[in-house]
Design a protein around this motif. Structure first.
Motif, short mmCIF file in Angstrom:
data_model
loop_
_atom_site.label_atom_id
_atom_site.label_comp_id
_atom_site.label_asym_id
_atom_site.label_seq_id
_atom_site.Cartn_x
_atom_site.Cartn_y
_atom_site.Cartn_z
N LEU A 122 37.33 31.17 36.58
CA LEU A 122 36.65 31.99 35.34
C LEU A 122 35.24 31.68 35.43
O LEU A 122 34.93 30.56 35.69
CB LEU A 122 37.42 31.54 34.16
CG LEU A 122 38.89 31.73 33.77
CD1 LEU A 122 39.45 31.04 32.71
CD2 LEU A 122 39.12 33.14 33.65
N PRO A 123 34.59 32.84 34.69
CA PRO A 123 33.25 32.62 34.60
C PRO A 123 32.91 31.63 33.63
O PRO A 123 33.68 31.38 32.64
CB PRO A 123 32.62 34.05 34.25
CG PRO A 123 33.92 34.70 33.70
CD PRO A 123 35.09 34.11 34.74
N PRO B 161 49.16 41.18 42.14
CA PRO B 161 47.88 41.49 42.73
C PRO B 161 46.39 40.81 41.94
O PRO B 161 45.67 40.21 42.53
CB PRO B 161 47.68 42.74 43.14
CG PRO B 161 48.59 43.59 42.06
CD PRO B 161 49.76 42.54 42.27
N LEU B 162 46.73 41.04 40.58
CA LEU B 162 45.51 40.83 39.72
C LEU B 162 45.39 39.27 39.51
O LEU B 162 44.28 38.73 39.53
CB LEU B 162 45.53 41.61 38.24
CG LEU B 162 45.31 42.97 38.33
CD1 LEU B 162 45.74 43.45 37.10
CD2 LEU B 162 43.73 43.15 38.98
N LEU C 231 46.08 37.86 44.10
CA LEU C 231 45.49 38.14 45.24
C LEU C 231 43.99 38.54 44.95
O LEU C 231 43.10 38.28 45.96
CB LEU C 231 46.03 39.45 45.74
CG LEU C 231 47.64 39.24 46.21
CD1 LEU C 231 48.14 40.66 46.21
CD2 LEU C 231 47.99 38.23 47.20
N VAL C 232 43.45 39.09 43.96
CA VAL C 232 42.06 39.28 43.84
C VAL C 232 41.23 37.96 44.00
O VAL C 232 41.52 37.01 43.38
CB VAL C 232 41.75 39.93 42.24
CG1 VAL C 232 40.55 40.10 42.23
CG2 VAL C 232 42.29 41.26 42.30
N ARG D 215 40.99 36.37 46.58
CA ARG D 215 41.48 35.14 47.51
C ARG D 215 40.83 35.14 48.76
O ARG D 215 40.74 34.12 49.62
CB ARG D 215 43.01 35.58 48.15
CG ARG D 215 43.69 34.48 48.20
CD ARG D 215 45.26 34.82 48.11
NE ARG D 215 45.60 35.92 49.11
CZ ARG D 215 46.70 35.52 49.98
NH1 ARG D 215 47.43 34.29 49.95
NH2 ARG D 215 47.15 36.56 51.04
N HIS D 216 40.03 36.14 49.35
CA HIS D 216 39.29 36.11 50.75
C HIS D 216 38.10 35.49 50.39
O HIS D 216 37.36 34.95 51.52
CB HIS D 216 39.20 37.28 51.11
CG HIS D 216 38.08 38.35 50.09
ND1 HIS D 216 38.95 39.26 49.27
CD2 HIS D 216 36.76 38.26 50.13
CE1 HIS D 216 37.79 39.59 48.42
NE2 HIS D 216 36.60 39.16 48.78
N THR E 220 49.98 44.64 50.75
CA THR E 220 49.02 44.22 49.50
C THR E 220 48.48 42.73 49.94
O THR E 220 47.38 42.39 49.49
CB THR E 220 49.46 44.49 48.32
OG1 THR E 220 48.28 44.40 47.26
CG2 THR E 220 50.27 43.62 47.74
N SER F 203 44.52 41.51 51.01
CA SER F 203 43.79 40.75 49.97
C SER F 203 43.09 39.65 50.81
O SER F 203 42.07 39.08 50.32
CB SER F 203 44.57 39.96 49.11
OG SER F 203 45.39 39.10 49.75
N LEU F 204 43.68 39.40 52.06
CA LEU F 204 42.71 38.55 53.12
C LEU F 204 41.65 38.99 53.79
O LEU F 204 40.88 38.23 54.13
CB LEU F 204 43.88 37.98 54.19
CG LEU F 204 45.02 37.08 53.56
CD1 LEU F 204 45.93 36.63 54.70
CD2 LEU F 204 44.55 35.62 53.11
N ILE F 205 41.27 40.31 53.73
CA ILE F 205 40.47 41.13 54.41
C ILE F 205 39.31 41.29 53.23
O ILE F 205 39.62 41.59 52.06
CB ILE F 205 40.61 42.06 55.02
CG1 ILE F 205 41.63 41.91 55.94
CG2 ILE F 205 39.37 42.72 55.85
CD1 ILE F 205 42.65 43.71 56.28
N ALA G 192 44.41 47.06 46.04
CA ALA G 192 45.55 46.45 45.49
C ALA G 192 45.89 47.08 44.23
O ALA G 192 47.29 47.25 44.06
CB ALA G 192 44.94 44.96 44.88
N ARG H 188 32.59 40.11 37.32
CA ARG H 188 32.25 38.70 37.23
C ARG H 188 30.95 38.35 38.12
O ARG H 188 30.79 39.14 39.11
CB ARG H 188 33.39 38.00 37.54
CG ARG H 188 34.49 37.99 36.52
CD ARG H 188 35.71 37.05 37.06
NE ARG H 188 36.60 37.20 36.06
CZ ARG H 188 37.97 36.67 36.08
NH1 ARG H 188 38.20 35.92 37.16
NH2 ARG H 188 38.66 36.63 35.14
N ASN H 189 30.33 37.55 37.71
CA ASN H 189 29.05 37.28 38.54
C ASN H 189 28.11 38.18 38.98
O ASN H 189 27.92 38.68 40.13
CB ASN H 189 29.47 36.46 39.69
CG ASN H 189 30.39 35.30 39.46
OD1 ASN H 189 30.20 34.68 38.58
ND2 ASN H 189 31.12 35.16 40.24
#
Lengths: 208, 93
Positions: free
Chosen positions: A124-125, A199-200, A203-204, A206-207, B26, B30-32, B42, B92-93
């Motif tokens: 979280l920001p 996904p939200l 997954l978001v 994660r990279h 999906t 998400s890993l890329i 997504a 964010r950021n």
């Protein structure tokens, strides 16, 4: 009129009940293992007393009858619930799981007097925080918000089990199946919500 | 609540397989690192999956136009909620 269901459906649905129970138990233990693995490996090379903050551990602590405020002492004075000190952990973990290998960083911190180097496990920001004071002052319990998150899942499992039992007793027919339809709609609604939440939430980002 | 439509098991199996495939896709995507495109991809996959569930599992495809209107309104409202959540994640950021 032709039968809609083949007689083998009886066996299949009985298998489904026991299969679902087994699957649920396996899933819960796998998720707990993943939970522990992810938290333990986030801060590579750094000591992280992660199981202390894992959801499963917090829930089992609450089950042991220990009040939330025993550890989160700051919740009555500040807007932040607070992270307990090593000494508070040791009050608990000198009795329970006293020899656990994953808790070695906690014991090390207790012996050396050095604080535990925490690793953030959420992203979280900085400006996002939740002020607990209004709820605490008005007498709203911790678990009112933190404990009931799985309710929609439990409702679904309860409804589906009730349906299965009724179906096995032959209560439904081509002329009467409204409960099946309605429960199906509810269950698929929960499904759709999680199609977006998965996904939200997981997954978001994660990279990174 | 009396929809007389009976879908063959084959179509349910196909939809289930498609949902599993899209979940794997999906997760893999998400890993890329695609920048902010990650969220777009997504959510696009999620909308596709939600439509599959709505049309086949919830039988909207075989229902009257009135059901389409109500399901569409609900889906539209849900899209507003998801857009608002996404606006937080993206800025964010």
């Amino acid at each position: 009129m032709a039968q809609i269901f083949h007689p083998s459906t009886n066996t299949i649905s009985r298998l489904t009940i026991f299969g679902a129970i087994t699957l649920l138990l396996v899933l819960v233990s796998v998720l707990a293992a993943i939970n522990r693995f992810l938290l333990c490996n986030r801060g590579r090379g750094r000591p992280v007393p992660s199981p202390c903050s894992s959801v499963t551990n917090i829930m089992s602590i609450a089950d042991d009858g220990i009040e939330c405020r025993y550890c989160h002492t700051a919740v009555e004075q500040s807007s932040f619930a607070g992270i307990p000190s090593t000494k508070v952990y040791m009050n608990y973990h000198s009795q329970i799981w006293a020899d656990s290998a994953v808790l070695e960083p906690v014991r090390e911190s207790f012996r050396s007097g050095q604080s535990i180097p925490w690793t953030r496990v959420h992203s979280l920001p900085g400006f996002v925080y939740f002020d607990h004071s209004i709820h605490v002052k008005k007498g709203v319990g911790c678990s009112t918000c933190h404990g009931q998150v799985a309710a929609h899942l439990l409702v679904g499992i309860g409804l589906l089990s009730a349906l299965l039992i009724k179906a096995l007793r032959g209560r439904f027919s081509p002329g009467y199946f409204t409960p099946v339809e309605l429960t199906g709609l509810y269950w698929h609604f929960v499904d759709i919500v999680w199609i977006f939440l998965f996904p939200l939430l997981y997954l978001v980002g994660r990279h990174l | 609540m009396k929809s007389t439509h009976l879908s063959p098991v084959k179509s349910y199996t196909a939809v289930f397989a498609a949902l599993l495939g899209l979940t794997l896709t999906t997760t893999a995507v998400s890993l890329i690192d695609l920048g902010s495109l990650n969220v777009v991809v997504a959510l696009t996959i999620a909308i596709g999956k939600a439509l599959l569930v709505l049309l086949y599992f919830m039988h909207v495809r075989y229902s009257s136009w009135l059901t389409w209107v109500f399901a569409g309104a609900g889906f539209f409202w849900f899209a507003i909620l998801i857009t608002l959540i996404t606006s937080d994640v993206l800025t964010r950021n």
